[in-house]
Motif scaffolding. Sequence first.
Motif, mmCIF file in Angstrom:
data_model
loop_
_atom_site.group_PDB
_atom_site.id
_atom_site.type_symbol
_atom_site.label_atom_id
_atom_site.label_comp_id
_atom_site.label_asym_id
_atom_site.label_seq_id
_atom_site.Cartn_x
_atom_site.Cartn_y
_atom_site.Cartn_z
ATOM 1 N N LEU A 269 0.640 -1.058 0.036
ATOM 2 C CA LEU A 269 0.026 0.100 -0.022
ATOM 3 C C LEU A 269 0.833 1.311 0.016
ATOM 4 O O LEU A 269 0.473 2.220 -0.640
ATOM 5 C CB LEU A 269 -0.892 -0.095 1.219
ATOM 6 C CG LEU A 269 -1.748 1.094 1.315
ATOM 7 C CD1 LEU A 269 -2.951 1.268 0.153
ATOM 8 C CD2 LEU A 269 -2.676 1.234 2.670
ATOM 9 N N ILE A 273 0.597 4.235 -3.009
ATOM 10 C CA ILE A 273 0.499 5.612 -2.640
ATOM 11 C C ILE A 273 1.622 6.314 -3.051
ATOM 12 O O ILE A 273 1.378 7.503 -3.534
ATOM 13 C CB ILE A 273 0.284 5.851 -1.180
ATOM 14 C CG1 ILE A 273 -1.108 5.073 -0.451
ATOM 15 C CG2 ILE A 273 0.115 7.111 -0.882
ATOM 16 C CD1 ILE A 273 -1.383 4.963 0.679
ATOM 17 N N MET A 276 1.682 7.182 -6.882
ATOM 18 C CA MET A 276 0.771 8.379 -7.319
ATOM 19 C C MET A 276 1.232 9.588 -7.312
ATOM 20 O O MET A 276 0.680 10.684 -8.002
ATOM 21 C CB MET A 276 -0.718 8.265 -6.277
ATOM 22 C CG MET A 276 -1.467 7.161 -6.416
ATOM 23 S SD MET A 276 -2.241 6.815 -7.911
ATOM 24 C CE MET A 276 -3.309 8.294 -8.120
#
Length: 385
Positions: A269, A273, A276
């Motif tokens: 995760l 993130i 991005m």
Amino acid sequence: MRRKSVVATTETIETGPANDRSTRRVASVTAAARTNPFMFGLLGALGVLVALAIGGMVDQLATVFVYIGVAIFLALGLDPIVRLIERKLPRAAAVAIVVAIVLLAFAGILLSIVPILVEQITNLIDDGPEMIADIMASAWFQDLSNQFGSTFEDAASSVLTFLQDPGNLADIGGGVFAVGAGIAGGVTGGIIVLILTLYFMASLRSMKAVAARFVPAYQRETFSELLQDISGAVGRYVMGQASLALINGVLSLIFLTIIGAPVPALLALIAFIGSMIPLVGTLAASIINALICLIVSPITALIAIGYYLVYMQIEAYVLSPRIMSKAVAVPGALVVIAAVAGGALGGVLGALVAIPVAASVIIIVQKVVFPAQDRKKTPPVLTAP
């Protein structure tokens, strides 16, 4: 003479219709202000106070504006999926499907991450002294101590003494509580952004139609086409960046599970993130994941560093050009400049939206500025006064 002009102006206005009393008062005050320095200064001071009040309200509502901006950004990013499903189903059904997918994904992330975070923080507080003792007893720590003296041993002993003090543990607990409050605030903000995103995604077409109503009728068609091109560029960029992040997250989950990294789902995760965020996001997430892998062993951390170095080269030279060239046509130099400028102005969010903003500016220049300049085929004719 000035006083007579003020009186004349007032008398002229008062002879107008009876239903224009407010207009007469404003004109009278304006005429008086032009001749009275005190009134002029008073009106100027009131204008400054109003400007300060508006600035204060904008500052207080900055977080709300950030939520709205992020929600619009995400809604434009999800709009291509809605339009893709809309080819087979009505728009209402397409929006409902995308909403269900987003809600399930958001709930899955919360259910998988929040318990892990709570468990890891609790384990860190409970097992911190034992973990440091195990590290000090390991072979690689002894080798470093033999090579560099007692520096590492003294530092570890200081940390161990700090963690064994109950008062320090209370301070750590307060810090953990503050971190938990920050996480709760972030989750609340995420829920607000999610709700706004769903509303904006459902009413995106009506929002564009309302925006076009502010433009004169003879320019609405051009404005609507320009707005559609800009929203399409933003949507393609978000989808392209999300695709890169998804690839990084899935590959990180597979690889970190194979090498036995701690909490590979959480690390995946973090990789998702980080990807991005343009330019620096993947690098920052890779460093964080490699440092967390030190909990297992330095060898695991070195393997993770090697993997991320190879992946970043593949992403920079293979994946990103193939995906982003179809998303937004922005020159490489402008990508770097936009990302750096956006990060300096708005932090992470600024860097995130900088590239689609640059793409939107390029579209405006190509569709508005260049055609206007091309229509100027002859120099303007100067007429004598």
